[in-house]
Design a protein around this motif. Structure first.
Motif, PDB file in Angstrom:
ATOM      1  N   PRO A 124       0.820  -1.221   0.000  1.00  0.00           N
ATOM      2  CA  PRO A 124       0.000   0.000   0.000  1.00  0.00           C
ATOM      3  C   PRO A 124       0.853   1.269   0.000  1.00  0.00           C
ATOM      4  O   PRO A 124       2.027   1.243   0.391  1.00  0.00           O
ATOM      5  N   ARG A 125       0.227   2.338  -0.394  1.00  0.00           N
ATOM      6  CA  ARG A 125       0.959   3.595  -0.490  1.00  0.00           C
ATOM      7  C   ARG A 125       0.475   4.617   0.534  1.00  0.00           C
ATOM      8  O   ARG A 125       0.793   5.794   0.437  1.00  0.00           O
ATOM      9  N   ILE A 126      -0.349   4.176   1.440  1.00  0.00           N
ATOM     10  CA  ILE A 126      -0.592   4.970   2.638  1.00  0.00           C
ATOM     11  C   ILE A 126      -0.502   4.008   3.820  1.00  0.00           C
ATOM     12  O   ILE A 126      -0.693   2.806   3.659  1.00  0.00           O
ATOM     13  N   ASP A 128      -1.795   2.957   7.498  1.00  0.00           N
ATOM     14  CA  ASP A 128      -2.664   2.982   8.680  1.00  0.00           C
ATOM     15  C   ASP A 128      -3.007   1.531   9.004  1.00  0.00           C
ATOM     16  O   ASP A 128      -2.513   0.607   8.333  1.00  0.00           O
ATOM     17  N   TYR A 130      -5.568  -0.261   8.542  1.00  0.00           N
ATOM     18  CA  TYR A 130      -6.249  -0.981   7.458  1.00  0.00           C
ATOM     19  C   TYR A 130      -5.259  -1.416   6.382  1.00  0.00           C
ATOM     20  O   TYR A 130      -5.288  -2.556   5.908  1.00  0.00           O
ATOM     21  N   THR A 131      -4.376  -0.502   6.005  1.00  0.00           N
ATOM     22  CA  THR A 131      -3.454  -0.830   4.912  1.00  0.00           C
ATOM     23  C   THR A 131      -2.387  -1.831   5.383  1.00  0.00           C
ATOM     24  O   THR A 131      -1.955  -2.690   4.617  1.00  0.00           O
ATOM     25  N   TYR A 134      -3.812  -5.226   5.084  1.00  0.00           N
ATOM     26  CA  TYR A 134      -3.826  -5.689   3.688  1.00  0.00           C
ATOM     27  C   TYR A 134      -2.418  -6.147   3.269  1.00  0.00           C
ATOM     28  O   TYR A 134      -2.244  -7.209   2.665  1.00  0.00           O
ATOM     29  N   SER A 137      -1.619  -9.414   4.509  1.00  0.00           N
ATOM     30  CA  SER A 137      -2.223 -10.515   3.745  1.00  0.00           C
ATOM     31  C   SER A 137      -1.414 -10.778   2.466  1.00  0.00           C
ATOM     32  O   SER A 137      -1.325 -11.914   2.001  1.00  0.00           O
ATOM     33  N   GLU A 138      -0.852  -9.737   1.918  1.00  0.00           N
ATOM     34  CA  GLU A 138       0.012  -9.910   0.739  1.00  0.00           C
ATOM     35  C   GLU A 138       1.277 -10.682   1.128  1.00  0.00           C
ATOM     36  O   GLU A 138       1.750 -11.559   0.402  1.00  0.00           O
TER      37      GLU A 138
END
Ligand code: SF4
Ligand code: SF4
Lengths: 374, 439
Positions: A124-126, A128, A130-131, A134, A137-138
């Motif tokens: 991700p590129r931000i 927090d 939530y990211t 994610y 999970s990657e």
């Protein structure tokens, strides 16, 4: 063990060969959002790809065009010409140029029917909660795929053991950076970049040993008496000769903000036993490696300013690789920020192949003289 | 359309109000067309007038102006009674106006590399010079499409100094990626609530539903237009592809639907008569632009039609899967579709993830449109598409047996290459490789 390898900037296949000869896998990666800990937990040697010394990337240019950045192009060149003999490639979308290395390599190896472990991680590129979740999970998908490929399943225990080692490595690098704070440092900027680059193709155990020996020996080194203290920031820089040209003019690079140097080794991974992979994800996504993210600019600039103060920097050299957009636009805010604390910034364009050393030398000399007169 | 080649002159130190200037330009073309009494052509100009005046008059009409970059759910912005303002349209609009475009691009190049994409350079330069002419109330952007945008957006955030929201778009465009993006919608709704003081309640959801229905009408027409363009001869000229891009910022408005539906019915009428509105007596070649539209010189499409009967039947930028909102009362589902729509927005769909996505689009496009001339008019700023160009053109050669012409262009900055130079490059390929003769 001698630590001289720390100062040999050529890309070495020694460790890779030994590793592979023992029946294990060695896999390359590009950019700083591919956690090495996952490789070690899968008993795979991570090799961070760089292009040091590449003087001709014409084969890769046919694939990536002359509009691509020469760092990425040269990395592909080294894959094409066999400088790297690896079992695969892992990539994050650091910048789009670097991302295209994987696309092209995948296409080329498919054409040659060469079996390769190829994996793309979306970072991700931000940043927090939530990211980070994610990204975790990657990383999980990557860990599962790599474990299957190597035959060693990635477990929390394996990851924790790897983190213990990489954290130790980070502490040792922090000690190397400590040496740079001295009024007359015993290491030059070019030497420090050599040291950090050596990690790219060395196993963590070997690297830790070399760092320890180097640090034990550091007090015997001759201190440098610099005319001015500099910091280098900007695009992926994997060529210590570049810094050496600057230092030959009497400046010493005492700090950096480079993804092949301090940015790749900052901080420590704090492991939460209940969420080991999450801890790794948090570390990698939260550290400010480069302006690939959208929300890290003010923090990055703040860190650059703090480092200037910490290391007594008098001038900043902002080097941009041609066609590197990732590091393209920092001057608009950074330059006035630096000016506000009395630090001038010089901007330079460069290519992976250092064909314009003469010009660099002239510009560096003029900058150093200007700083001395201040 | 953005191709007036009029010279503009600015006095030393003169401040421009870009939106006013654009509205005046658009209005003068509009009045000119009215005076020609060609009602059947007015749909092309109505939409442009609506688009720019909506931005100019947002505050006068009591609406907040939300500038945006990259893919964002415009219908949601409209549902909160705001006007979405797609900043890329500044660049595509001024692309053919050398003085204006140069003015803004040169400004950006003082701080950022010349290699940055002209789309971002032109809009950023306008903002840095303070010449936008409208006050932006919020800035919403995504983390895509590319590194150029990622230079521009953080700078714009700080210059605008207004409430900002960022959608983090994933590299992968699949179920997992859609879910990740969909998970950011509720936060965006909360942002819009705070920005406007309006509640996301049943009443607002009804407004949103109406906008989704309107948007579906526009996209349905767009899908049918894309279908129609497969016909031989292609009933619509290459030039209308430029207009269709407006759907990215205008979907949800009647004006947008009307433009597309009128275009569709005109195209259908022509197709029924076996005719075409393109500029050639006979369609001999079918071309697909693989990347962007050449906004800086859209006249080249007319020239290819007139000179060789080479009709641009589709472009890689405008080609889309046409995803429609379904099950409109189901917010969870709508978020997912909304995310999917965002990742399938033109340019985003092919340029932001693995090269594989772009290859898939080109392959499908070449197959669907029976392309027989392959030209990679590569926008120099779009370096990552250049960096996968060979993979794509190898596929075209192997699968379709067509050799591709590579031409470097700047899709925004007309100073990069003259029309004559570009024509010469295309002519050489058409005549020596394709074996085409001029009409
Ligand atoms: S500058 Fe950023 S994107 Fe580029 S190689 Fe370094 S970490 Fe990757
Ligand atoms: S054309 Fe390419 S470089 Fe330019 S904004 Fe689009 S994706 Fe980015």
């Amino acid at each position: 063990m001698s630590y001289q390898k720390l100062f040999d900037t050529t890309i070495s296949d020694k460790t890779v060969k030994a590793w592979r000869d023992s029946g294990k896998k060695a896999v390359g990666y590009v950019c700083c959002h591919v956690p090495e800990e996952i490789f070690y937990a899968a008993d795979v040697l991570p090799v961070r790809l760089r292009a040091t010394g590449c003087v001709d990337s014409s084969d890769a240019e046919a694939w990536m065009s002359s509009f691509s950045c020469s760092f990425s192009r040269s990395v592909l060149q080294y894959l094409l010409n066999g400088t790297y003999q690896l079992d695969g490639l892992v990539q994050t979308d650091g910048c789009m140029m670097a991302a295209r290395i994987l696309d092209n390599w995948e296409h080329i190896s498919n054409k040659k029917s060469e079996e390769q472990f190829l994996h793309q991680i979306g970072a991700p590129r931000i940043t927090d909660e939530y990211t980070i979740e994610y990204y975790k999970s990657e990383l999980k998908e990557f860990a599962d795929a790599l474990g299957e490929f190597s035959g060693t399943k990635v477990t929390d225990e394996g990851l924790k053991a790897a983190v213990a080692k990489t954290n130790e490595m980070r502490s040792l690098i922090a000690k190397v950076y400590e040496l740079r704070r001295a009024e007359n440092p015993v290491v030059t900027g070019a030497e420090v970049l050599s040291i950090t680059l050596a990690e790219c193709d060395t196993s963590v155990d070997e690297y830790i040993e070399m760092l320890k020996e180097f640090l034990a020996d550091a007090e015997n080194r001759k201190p440098v008496e610099p005319r001015v203290r500099l910091m280098v920031i900007g695009s992926a820089l994997d060529n210590p000769d570049y810094i050496q040209v600057i230092e030959e003019k009497g400046g010493i690079v005492v700090a950096d903000d480079l993804c092949f140097a301090s940015r790749a080794f900052g901080g420590q991974i704090e492991v939460d036993d209940k969420d080991v992979l999450g801890s790794i994800a948090k570390y990698y996504l939260s550290r400010h490696t480069c302006p690939r993210s959208l929300d890290n600019r003010p923090a990055m600039h703040h860190e650059i300013l703090s480092k200037c103060k910490e290391y007594g920097v008098q001038g900043v050299i902002y080097q941009k690789m041609q066609n590197c957009e990732c590091w393209g636009g920092e001057s608009y805010y950074l330059e006035p920020d630096l000016r506000s604390i009395g630090i001038p910034m010089m901007q330079l364009e460069r290519e992976e192949h250092m064909a314009n050393a003469g010009q660099l030398s002239i510009r560096a000399e003029a900058f150093i003289e200007m700083l001395e007169e201040k | 359309m953005a191709n007036e080649k009029k010279k503009l002159e600015f006095a030393e130190g003169e401040k421009i109000n870009l939106i006013d200037l654009t509205c005046r330009q658009v209005d003068s073309i509009y009045q000119h067309m009215l005076s020609k009494n060609k009602p059947e052509l007015m749909w092309m100009f109505d939409i442009q007038k609506f688009q720019w005046e909506e931005v100019r008059d947002a505050h006068r009409n009591g609406k907040k102006l939300v500038a945006f970059g990259g893919p964002v759910p415009v219908e949601l912005i409209r549902a909160f009674d705001c006007v979405p303002f797609f900043l890329d349209t500044i660049s595509t609009r001024i692309a053919s106006q050398e003085e204006l475009c140069g003015r803004f691009i040169d400004e950006t190049e003082k701080y950022a590399p010349a290699s940055m994409c002209g789309i971002d350079k032109a809009q950023l330069g306008c903002i840095l010079k303070g010449e936008l002419g409208v006050q932006v109330d919020a800035f919403v952007h995504a983390t895509v499409p590319c590194d150029s945008a990622r230079i521009a957006y953080p700078i714009m955030e700080r210059v605008f100094n207004c409430p900002c929201f960022t959608f983090d778009c994933p590299f992968r465009h699949d179920d997992k990626g859609y879910r990740y993006l969909a998970g950011q919608f509720d936060r965006f709704v909360a942002f819009m609530e705070e920005l406007t003081g309006l509640k996301w309640d049943a009443e607002r959801y009804e407004v949103f539903k109406g906008l989704m229905e309107e948007s579906n009408r526009a996209y349905s027409a767009l899908i049918k237009i894309a279908e129609l363009r497969k016909k031989k001869p292609c009933p619509l000229p290459g030039r209308t592809l430029v207009l269709n891009e407006l759907v990215a910022c205008m979907s949800g408005t009647e004006a947008c639907t009307m433009m597309l539906e009128t275009q569709l019915s005109m195209g259908e009428m022509l197709a029924d008569m076996g005719m075409s509105a393109s500029k050639c007596p006979e369609e001999r070649y079918r071309v697909c632009l693989m990347q962007n539209m050449l906004w800086s010189d859209t006249g080249i499409l007319d020239w290819m039609e007139k000179t060789y009967g080479a009709v641009t039947v589709m472009d890689g930028y405008g080609y889309q899967d046409g995803i429609l909102y379904e099950d409109l009362d189901n917010w969870e589902n709508i978020k997912y579709i909304g995310a999917k729509k965002m990742l399938h927005t033109p340019m985003i769909h092919g340029a932001t993830g693995p090269a594989e996505y772009w290859i898939r689009i080109i392959d499908k496009m070449y197959d669907d449109y029976d392309v027989n001339v392959s030209i990679f008019m590569g926008h120099v700023g779009c370096k990552h598409t250049w960096a996968s160009g060979k993979i794509v053109t190898d596929m075209i050669q192997e699968k379709y047996g067509i050799p591709t012409l590579y031409v470097d262009v700047d899709a925004i900055d007309p100073r990069y290459k003259s029309t004559e130079e570009l024509q010469a490059q295309i002519a050489e390929y058409m005549e020596s490789v394709v074996g085409a003769t001029k009409f």
